[in-house]
Design an enzyme around this catalytic site. Structure first.
Site, short mmCIF file in Angstrom:
data_model
loop_
_atom_site.label_atom_id
_atom_site.label_comp_id
_atom_site.label_asym_id
_atom_site.label_seq_id
_atom_site.Cartn_x
_atom_site.Cartn_y
_atom_site.Cartn_z
N HIS A 14 -18.42 -40.59 31.84
CA HIS A 14 -19.18 -40.03 30.72
C HIS A 14 -20.42 -39.27 31.18
O HIS A 14 -20.71 -38.18 30.67
CB HIS A 14 -19.61 -41.13 29.75
CG HIS A 14 -18.47 -41.83 29.09
ND1 HIS A 14 -17.88 -42.96 29.62
CD2 HIS A 14 -17.80 -41.55 27.94
CE1 HIS A 14 -16.90 -43.36 28.82
NE2 HIS A 14 -16.82 -42.52 27.81
N GLU A 84 -22.83 -47.06 33.38
CA GLU A 84 -22.44 -46.11 34.42
C GLU A 84 -23.57 -45.85 35.41
O GLU A 84 -23.33 -45.63 36.60
CB GLU A 84 -21.92 -44.83 33.78
CG GLU A 84 -20.66 -45.09 32.95
CD GLU A 84 -19.95 -43.85 32.46
OE1 GLU A 84 -20.42 -42.72 32.75
OE2 GLU A 84 -18.93 -44.00 31.77
N ARG A 172 -33.27 -47.93 4.25
CA ARG A 172 -33.46 -46.65 3.56
C ARG A 172 -32.30 -46.41 2.60
O ARG A 172 -31.19 -46.89 2.82
CB ARG A 172 -33.52 -45.50 4.57
CG ARG A 172 -34.72 -45.52 5.51
CD ARG A 172 -34.74 -44.26 6.35
NE ARG A 172 -35.92 -44.18 7.20
CZ ARG A 172 -35.96 -44.55 8.47
NH1 ARG A 172 -34.87 -45.03 9.04
NH2 ARG A 172 -37.07 -44.45 9.18
N ARG A 226 -43.62 -47.37 7.91
CA ARG A 226 -42.87 -47.67 6.70
C ARG A 226 -43.74 -48.34 5.64
O ARG A 226 -43.38 -48.35 4.47
CB ARG A 226 -41.69 -48.59 7.07
CG ARG A 226 -40.70 -47.98 8.06
CD ARG A 226 -39.86 -46.88 7.42
NE ARG A 226 -39.03 -47.37 6.36
CZ ARG A 226 -37.82 -47.93 6.52
NH1 ARG A 226 -37.31 -48.05 7.74
NH2 ARG A 226 -37.12 -48.34 5.49
#
Length: 272
Positions: A14, A84, A172, A226
């Site tokens: 990847h 990885e 949310r 928040r």
């Protein structure tokens, strides 16, 4: 299995890096565009790979080898990066991201240095039972705190909640106002438990690193509070510089450990 898909191949499937391409310590932002915002503080930086969301750059910061790789959004892709990178020799990981604060005294632009994580993402559950704690390595926490202090950046330390969803999973509203069950109370419950912030990768990175006996931590800049409703993309450079300096300090810690013949750094082995 085709050789190109072999997870034990010389070049990782990847992230497309091999041994020698990355330093021992790797910074993990989410956004590939954040890579250049991190490397602007380095002495040198060379891109070694860019595949999918994974952009990898290796260089030096004040003479210390260092790498950065973007992981994309969320714990599944961050876990792939850690897996990885560990296979090609990396042993220290610092998430460098953004977050939403949930304590009223925290300001937009402040830093949050994670000491542990609430594992509300599902990726770490694939590795170990849910009771297993997501804990930041104390050397990494100490290096991040020391770096923030030296740079005179405002910071907080504490517990981070990592979610798999930006919308419903963080309380949310979703499309057309959809609310997940318990979403209305989520932030309040976390705030009452003294959780500092919410993001999407830290707890998986910490958990996987601990399972493998590696070092990991996280520093995020507060983009939103928040509680107060304030939102600005601010403090990104502070997190980038703090994490880079922390890598240098960790290298100094490792040298002090070697000189003292001990396995772990402690305050008695003072940093210059």
């Amino acid at each position: 299995m085709d050789d190109s898909e072999d997870p034990n191949a010389e070049i990782q499937y990847h992230i497309e890096v091999g041994e020698g391409d990355v330093a021992d310590a790797v910074l993990l932002p989410g956004n590939p565009e954040r890579v250049e915002k991190i490397t602007q503080f380095w002495d040198s930086a060379d891109e070694v790979a860019f595949h999918r969301e994974y952009r990898t750059v290796t260089g030096t910061y004040e003479g210390t080898p260092i790498s950065v790789i973007s992981t994309g959004i969320g714990s599944p892709s961050a876990a792939i990066a850690v897996e990885e990178l560990a296979r090609v020799g990396a042993n220290t990981f610092i998430r460098v991201g953004s977050c939403g604060a949930i304590q009223p005294e925290m300001n937009v632009g402040d830093l949050v240095i994670t000491t542990g994580g609430v594992r509300q993402e599902g990726t770490s559950d694939e590795y170990v039972r849910e009771e297993y704690p997501a804990v930041a390595d104390y050397e990494v926490v100490a290096a991040l705190v020391a770096a923030a202090e030296r740079l005179d950046y405002d910071y907080h330390t504490g517990i981070t909640m990592s979610a798999d969803s930006f919308y419903a999973g963080q309380g949310r509203p979703g499309f057309e106002g959809f609310r997940a069950e318990g979403g209305d109370e989520l932030v309040e419950h976390l705030k009452n438990a003294n959780v500092k912030n919410i993001e999407m990768e830290a707890s998986a990175i910490l958990t996987i690193a601990n399972v493998y006996g590696l070092r990991a931590g996280a520093v995020c800049s507060v983009y939103a509070n928040r509680e107060t409703g304030e939102f600005r993309t601010e403090g990104e450079h502070c997190a980038a510089e703090t994490a880079s300096l922390a890598v240098k300090l960790l290298a100094e810690m490792d040298e002090l450990k070697a000189e003292a013949g001990v396995e772990r750094w402690h305050p008695g082995l003072s940093l210059d």
